[in-house]
Motif scaffolding. Sequence first.
Motif, PDB file in Angstrom:
ATOM      1  N   SER A  98       0.865  -1.171   0.000  1.00 51.97           N
ATOM      2  CA  SER A  98       0.000   0.000   0.000  1.00 51.97           C
ATOM      3  C   SER A  98       0.908   1.228   0.000  1.00 51.97           C
ATOM      4  N   PHE A  99       0.837   2.019  -1.054  1.00 45.20           N
ATOM      5  CA  PHE A  99       1.832   3.073  -1.236  1.00 45.20           C
ATOM      6  C   PHE A  99       1.240   4.475  -1.287  1.00 45.20           C
ATOM      7  N   ARG A 100       2.077   5.431  -0.839  1.00 45.58           N
ATOM      8  CA  ARG A 100       1.796   6.855  -1.028  1.00 45.58           C
ATOM      9  C   ARG A 100       2.423   7.315  -2.324  1.00 45.58           C
ATOM     10  N   THR A 101       3.625   6.817  -2.603  1.00 46.01           N
ATOM     11  CA  THR A 101       4.339   7.159  -3.817  1.00 46.01           C
ATOM     12  C   THR A 101       5.139   5.944  -4.270  1.00 46.01           C
ATOM     13  N   ALA A 102       5.322   5.819  -5.577  1.00 44.31           N
ATOM     14  CA  ALA A 102       6.104   4.713  -6.122  1.00 44.31           C
ATOM     15  C   ALA A 102       6.561   5.067  -7.532  1.00 44.31           C
ATOM     16  N   TRP A 120      21.125   4.760 -15.478  1.00 47.74           N
ATOM     17  CA  TRP A 120      19.896   5.430 -15.044  1.00 47.74           C
ATOM     18  C   TRP A 120      20.162   6.873 -14.613  1.00 47.74           C
ATOM     19  N   MET A 121      21.304   7.125 -13.991  1.00 45.09           N
ATOM     20  CA  MET A 121      21.616   8.489 -13.537  1.00 45.09           C
ATOM     21  C   MET A 121      21.886   9.437 -14.710  1.00 45.09           C
ATOM     22  N   HIS A 122      22.139   8.889 -15.900  1.00 45.35           N
ATOM     23  CA  HIS A 122      22.331   9.721 -17.086  1.00 45.35           C
ATOM     24  C   HIS A 122      21.049   9.866 -17.913  1.00 45.35           C
ATOM     25  N   SER A 123      19.960   9.350 -17.395  1.00 44.86           N
ATOM     26  CA  SER A 123      18.659   9.467 -18.048  1.00 44.86           C
ATOM     27  C   SER A 123      17.758  10.273 -17.104  1.00 44.86           C
ATOM     28  N   PRO A 124      17.319  11.462 -17.513  1.00 42.28           N
ATOM     29  CA  PRO A 124      16.591  12.343 -16.591  1.00 42.28           C
ATOM     30  C   PRO A 124      15.418  11.701 -15.841  1.00 42.28           C
ATOM     31  N   LYS A 125      14.563  10.964 -16.528  1.00 40.55           N
ATOM     32  CA  LYS A 125      13.402  10.373 -15.848  1.00 40.55           C
ATOM     33  C   LYS A 125      13.821   9.276 -14.865  1.00 40.55           C
ATOM     34  N   HIS A 126      14.795   8.454 -15.258  1.00 38.86           N
ATOM     35  CA  HIS A 126      15.273   7.391 -14.365  1.00 38.86           C
ATOM     36  C   HIS A 126      15.986   7.993 -13.146  1.00 38.86           C
ATOM     37  N   LYS A 127      16.748   9.046 -13.401  1.00 38.93           N
ATOM     38  CA  LYS A 127      17.439   9.738 -12.312  1.00 38.93           C
ATOM     39  C   LYS A 127      16.425  10.310 -11.322  1.00 38.93           C
ATOM     40  N   ASP A 128      15.365  10.924 -11.839  1.00 34.88           N
ATOM     41  CA  ASP A 128      14.320  11.465 -10.966  1.00 34.88           C
ATOM     42  C   ASP A 128      13.734  10.383 -10.074  1.00 34.88           C
ATOM     43  N   ASN A 129      13.547   9.175 -10.611  1.00 31.96           N
ATOM     44  CA  ASN A 129      13.013   8.074  -9.807  1.00 31.96           C
ATOM     45  C   ASN A 129      13.984   7.675  -8.693  1.00 31.96           C
ATOM     46  N   ILE A 130      15.255   7.581  -9.022  1.00 31.01           N
ATOM     47  CA  ILE A 130      16.268   7.223  -8.010  1.00 31.01           C
ATOM     48  C   ILE A 130      16.321   8.283  -6.913  1.00 31.01           C
ATOM     49  N   LEU A 131      16.172   9.532  -7.305  1.00 28.51           N
ATOM     50  CA  LEU A 131      16.290  10.644  -6.354  1.00 28.51           C
ATOM     51  C   LEU A 131      14.928  11.115  -5.840  1.00 28.51           C
ATOM     52  N   LEU A 132      13.915  10.292  -5.968  1.00 26.52           N
ATOM     53  CA  LEU A 132      12.582  10.641  -5.484  1.00 26.52           C
ATOM     54  C   LEU A 132      12.651  10.910  -3.981  1.00 26.52           C
ATOM     55  N   ARG A 133      12.460  12.148  -3.621  1.00 31.59           N
ATOM     56  CA  ARG A 133      12.636  12.601  -2.232  1.00 31.59           C
ATOM     57  C   ARG A 133      11.752  11.840  -1.246  1.00 31.59           C
ATOM     58  N   LYS A 134      10.529  11.536  -1.644  1.00 28.74           N
ATOM     59  CA  LYS A 134       9.589  10.874  -0.733  1.00 28.74           C
ATOM     60  C   LYS A 134       9.835   9.370  -0.581  1.00 28.74           C
ATOM     61  N   ALA A 135      10.638   8.786  -1.453  1.00 31.67           N
ATOM     62  CA  ALA A 135      10.890   7.339  -1.407  1.00 31.67           C
ATOM     63  C   ALA A 135      11.680   6.972  -0.159  1.00 31.67           C
ATOM     64  N   ARG A 136      11.315   5.856   0.439  1.00 34.08           N
ATOM     65  CA  ARG A 136      11.985   5.354   1.645  1.00 34.08           C
ATOM     66  C   ARG A 136      12.452   3.914   1.486  1.00 34.08           C
ATOM     67  N   VAL A 138      13.003   0.323  -1.358  1.00 32.82           N
ATOM     68  CA  VAL A 138      13.286  -0.107  -2.721  1.00 32.82           C
ATOM     69  C   VAL A 138      13.155  -1.622  -2.809  1.00 32.82           C
ATOM     70  N   GLY A 139      12.757  -2.065  -3.973  1.00 29.65           N
ATOM     71  CA  GLY A 139      12.779  -3.479  -4.313  1.00 29.65           C
ATOM     72  C   GLY A 139      13.605  -3.636  -5.570  1.00 29.65           C
ATOM     73  N   ILE A 156      14.038  -1.779 -10.642  1.00 26.69           N
ATOM     74  CA  ILE A 156      13.968  -1.243  -9.289  1.00 26.69           C
ATOM     75  C   ILE A 156      12.609  -0.581  -9.135  1.00 26.69           C
ATOM     76  N   VAL A 157      12.045  -0.751  -7.950  1.00 31.69           N
ATOM     77  CA  VAL A 157      10.803  -0.073  -7.594  1.00 31.69           C
ATOM     78  C   VAL A 157      11.090   0.671  -6.306  1.00 31.69           C
ATOM     79  N   VAL A 158      10.970   1.988  -6.346  1.00 29.45           N
ATOM     80  CA  VAL A 158      11.148   2.800  -5.151  1.00 29.45           C
ATOM     81  C   VAL A 158       9.775   3.260  -4.680  1.00 29.45           C
ATOM     82  N   GLY A 159       9.639   3.407  -3.367  1.00 33.06           N
ATOM     83  CA  GLY A 159       8.343   3.829  -2.875  1.00 33.06           C
ATOM     84  C   GLY A 159       8.350   4.222  -1.416  1.00 33.06           C
ATOM     85  N   ALA A 160       7.199   4.676  -0.992  1.00 29.65           N
ATOM     86  CA  ALA A 160       6.929   4.969   0.415  1.00 29.65           C
ATOM     87  C   ALA A 160       5.558   4.406   0.708  1.00 29.65           C
TER      88      ALA A 160
END
Length: 162
Positions: A98-102, A120-136, A138-139, A156-160
């Motif tokens: 159950s997620f707030r953000t993912a 991924w860090m050289h791809s803007p959208k993938h980088k944004d996902n890695i650096l998602l501030r609200k994420a706590r 990862v899978g 990778i799936v990042v989420g909170a």
Amino acid sequence: MNSRLSLAALAASVVLCLGSAASAGCIVPPNADAMQKELLANLNAERKARGLSALALSTKLDKAAQGHACDNAKRMSISHTSSDGGTLKTRLRKAGYSFRTAAENTGRGFASGRRAVEWWMHSPKHKDNILLRKAREVGVGIAVSAAPDSKLHWIIVVGASK
């Protein structure tokens, strides 16, 4: 020695059935745990360098990521849509997360977790996902497509959680 052939031989030595029809017969590299740790260390290094909190591994996010890595490997795909038409949202629900953000990154052909994070860090959208501030959390999912392709598929799936 051809690295593609050696990877195929290595991958063929370990087969993991995860219980669902989408992931039955999935080929997981025998060193997947070490690969997951390497990827996590690189993700968290990127986050730390920008003042963000480290991501902790989540069993439920791992389940969603691994199932999708297996599905993509079977199709030799980097799609965000599952073979059954499912989305990240539906995969997370099935995993009981159950997620707030993912957010999700997919990749194919990276030889290591370090290389996946670099790309991924050289791809803007993938980088944004890695650096998602609200994420706590990862899978991480890692699977190998069948020979002769024998490429690593990374999710990778990042989420909170709620």
